[in-house]
Scaffold this motif. Structure first.
Motif, PDB file in Angstrom:
ATOM      1  N   CYS A   1      21.284  63.904 108.894  1.00 52.17           N
ATOM      2  CA  CYS A   1      21.990  64.902 108.095  1.00 52.17           C
ATOM      3  C   CYS A   1      21.059  65.537 107.064  1.00 52.17           C
ATOM      4  CB  CYS A   1      23.183  64.267 107.389  1.00 52.17           C
ATOM      5  SG  CYS A   1      24.101  65.471 106.413  1.00 52.17           S
TER       6      CYS A   1
ATOM      7  N   ASN B   1      21.708  66.697 104.282  1.00 49.45           N
ATOM      8  CA  ASN B   1      22.112  66.504 102.881  1.00 49.45           C
ATOM      9  C   ASN B   1      21.822  65.112 102.354  1.00 49.45           C
ATOM     10  OD1 ASN B   1      23.343  69.128 102.858  1.00 49.45           O
ATOM     11  ND2 ASN B   1      25.030  68.248 104.037  1.00 49.45           N
ATOM     12  N   ILE B   2      21.097  64.331 103.123  1.00 42.92           N
ATOM     13  CA  ILE B   2      20.993  62.902 102.786  1.00 42.92           C
ATOM     14  C   ILE B   2      20.397  62.674 101.395  1.00 42.92           C
ATOM     15  CG2 ILE B   2      18.793  62.591 104.013  1.00 42.92           C
ATOM     16  CD1 ILE B   2      19.856  59.799 104.818  1.00 42.92           C
TER      17      ILE B   2
ATOM     18  N   VAL C   1      26.031  57.442 109.005  1.00 46.89           N
ATOM     19  CA  VAL C   1      25.880  58.675 109.791  1.00 46.89           C
ATOM     20  C   VAL C   1      24.782  59.523 109.173  1.00 46.89           C
ATOM     21  CG1 VAL C   1      27.017  60.829 110.424  1.00 46.89           C
ATOM     22  CG2 VAL C   1      28.273  58.709 110.440  1.00 46.89           C
ATOM     23  N   CYS C   2      24.691  59.441 107.862  1.00 47.83           N
ATOM     24  CA  CYS C   2      23.694  60.219 107.134  1.00 47.83           C
ATOM     25  C   CYS C   2      22.321  60.013 107.780  1.00 47.83           C
ATOM     26  CB  CYS C   2      23.674  59.773 105.684  1.00 47.83           C
ATOM     27  SG  CYS C   2      25.317  59.399 105.039  1.00 47.83           S
TER      28      CYS C   2
ATOM     29  N   ARG D   1      28.959  69.641 105.939  1.00 43.70           N
ATOM     30  CA  ARG D   1      29.210  68.655 106.977  1.00 43.70           C
ATOM     31  C   ARG D   1      30.578  68.071 106.703  1.00 43.70           C
ATOM     32  NH1 ARG D   1      26.143  71.309 108.676  1.00 43.70           N
ATOM     33  NH2 ARG D   1      24.174  70.959 109.733  1.00 43.70           N
TER      34      ARG D   1
ATOM     35  N   ALA E   1      28.009  58.130 100.757  1.00 41.22           N
ATOM     36  CA  ALA E   1      27.486  57.843 102.087  1.00 41.22           C
ATOM     37  C   ALA E   1      28.644  57.762 103.064  1.00 41.22           C
ATOM     38  CB  ALA E   1      26.722  56.519 102.092  1.00 41.22           C
ATOM     39  N   THR E   2      28.337  58.021 104.311  1.00 42.89           N
ATOM     40  CA  THR E   2      29.341  57.890 105.360  1.00 42.89           C
ATOM     41  C   THR E   2      28.947  56.724 106.259  1.00 42.89           C
ATOM     42  OG1 THR E   2      29.855  60.239 105.302  1.00 42.89           O
ATOM     43  CG2 THR E   2      30.449  59.052 107.301  1.00 42.89           C
TER      44      THR E   2
ATOM     45  N   SER F   1      31.604  65.349 105.956  1.00 45.06           N
ATOM     46  CA  SER F   1      31.747  64.439 104.826  1.00 45.06           C
ATOM     47  C   SER F   1      31.046  64.955 103.584  1.00 45.06           C
ATOM     48  CB  SER F   1      31.144  63.087 105.205  1.00 45.06           C
ATOM     49  OG  SER F   1      29.839  63.286 105.706  1.00 45.06           O
ATOM     50  N   TYR F   2      30.572  66.210 103.646  1.00 47.91           N
ATOM     51  CA  TYR F   2      29.804  66.729 102.514  1.00 47.91           C
ATOM     52  C   TYR F   2      30.744  66.976 101.342  1.00 47.91           C
ATOM     53  CZ  TYR F   2      26.481  69.754 100.052  1.00 47.91           C
ATOM     54  OH  TYR F   2      25.643  70.325  99.136  1.00 47.91           O
TER      55      TYR F   2
HETATM   56 FE1  SF4 Z   1      26.000  61.551 104.727  1.00 52.27          FE
HETATM   57 FE2  SF4 Z   1      27.988  63.321 104.942  1.00 52.27          FE
HETATM   58 FE3  SF4 Z   1      26.241  63.464 102.931  1.00 52.27          FE
HETATM   59 FE4  SF4 Z   1      25.468  64.074 105.377  1.00 52.27          FE
HETATM   60  S1  SF4 Z   1      26.992  65.185 104.164  1.00 52.27           S
HETATM   61  S2  SF4 Z   1      24.336  62.798 103.932  1.00 52.27           S
HETATM   62  S3  SF4 Z   1      26.634  62.608 106.596  1.00 52.27           S
HETATM   63  S4  SF4 Z   1      27.720  61.810 103.295  1.00 52.27           S
END
Ligand code: SF4
Ligand code: SF4
Length: 291
Positions: A43, A45-46, A37-38, A276, A55-56, A278-279
């Motif tokens: 995203c 925040n990658i 998803v990153c 996010r 990672a998601t 998953s952050y």
């Molecule tokens: Fe990936 Fe979630 Fe990090 Fe964004 S916040 S880079 S989607 S793990």
């Protein structure tokens, strides 16, 4: 097209220079034909997440059967499920040495159980390969097939069940066509009833036209349905063709929302402009575990 609001200072992220870990992760992902998803959701925040080894993963393909106007994931007729995917995922999680993994998927309205059985297969495969890795799944709403989906997840429950409520109920029409606010709450509540020991989590975006009071109402509803953890972050339009940003929520307003969430008794609330779903999921989970 609506005029674009200028991005305030607190949103501009200086992308960290990609680290060697970043490139290593990209290479391992490509080698194992896995999508994140990153990357798909652009995203912000990658750099940080890949740099830290987080990672998601997105399973069941990169084509969604829905078309949410805030989302950058592609849509169309989905690919058939790949029975080898759980193994590839488990191998990759092991190769990346991940302590905490988030697994999510596109909506698979074409599958009888919405893909929940495939989620369970992925959970089982990761547990078998790296038993100490904590697993969070970020699931679609399984609308119309919730009973089958819950049954399928019973076979291999995750450590955290995350389902994003995304926005306030008033904006479901324009923001989440095909979804239903009460249904999403019911999914979270019914999973919790079956698995009281598993943490449940949800998240929403702000900046789509909602008010802070409406966000607080959603927080109430989530707690009333047993949700343990919450994330709130600024919506950023992936492109000019997506829903426009209606407001940039200030850091002060985010702080008030965080206070409201904490007062409601969430075990963990990740609230801030770049948060996010998953952050820092590993940190969120670890902190929620302490309570
Ligand atoms: Fe990936 Fe979630 Fe990090 Fe964004 S916040 S880079 S989607 S793990
Ligand atoms: Fe994106 Fe999920 Fe909507 Fe599909 S259902 S378009 S992946 S937000």
């Amino acid at each position: 097209p609506a005029e674009r609001l200028p991005k305030p200072d607190w949103i501009r992220t200086r992308a960290p220079a990609p680290s060697s870990r970043f490139f290593e992760i990209k290479a391992i992902l490509r080698e194992n034909a896995l999508t994140t998803v990153c990357e798909e959701a652009s995203c912000p925040n990658i750099g940080e997440c890949f740099g830290k080894g987080t990672a998601t993963f997105m399973i069941m393909g990169d084509k969604c059967t829905r078309r949410c106007p805030f989302c950058d994931v592609g849509h169309g007729r989905p690919d058939p499920l790949d029975p080898a995917e759980p193994e590839r995922l488990a191998r990759t999680v092991a190769a990346l040495n991940l302590r905490y993994v988030v697994i999510t998927s596109v909506d698979r309205d074409d599958l009888r159980d919405g893909g929940a059985g495939h989620f369970a297969a992925c959970i089982r495969a990761v547990r078998a390969a790296t038993p100490s890795t904590r697993i969070e799944v970020l699931v679609p709403d399984f609308r119309g097939r919730l009973d089958a989906a819950l049954d399928a997840l019973d076979a291999a429950p995750p450590d955290v069940l995350n389902h994003n409520i995304e926005t306030v109920p008033r904006l479901y029409g324009p923001v989440r066509p095909g979804a239903d606010y009460a249904h999403s709450l019911a999914l979270l509540e019914r999973f919790k009833e079956r698995h009281p020991e598993v943490k449940t989590k949800s998240g929403l975006m702000v900046g789509l036209g909602e008010t802070d009071d409406e966000v607080e109402d959603v927080l109430h509803d989530l707690r009333a349905h047993g949700v343990d953890m919450v994330t709130i972050g600024q919506y950023l339009a992936p492109s000019g063709a997506h829903l426009p940003v209606r407001r940039y929520v200030t850091p002060d307003a985010f702080a008030r929302l965080r206070d409201a969430a904490e007062a409601l008794g969430f075990a963990h609330a990740a609230v801030g402009p770049l948060v996010r779903s998953s952050y820092h999921a590993d940190v969120q989970h670890a902190q929620a575990d302490l309570d």
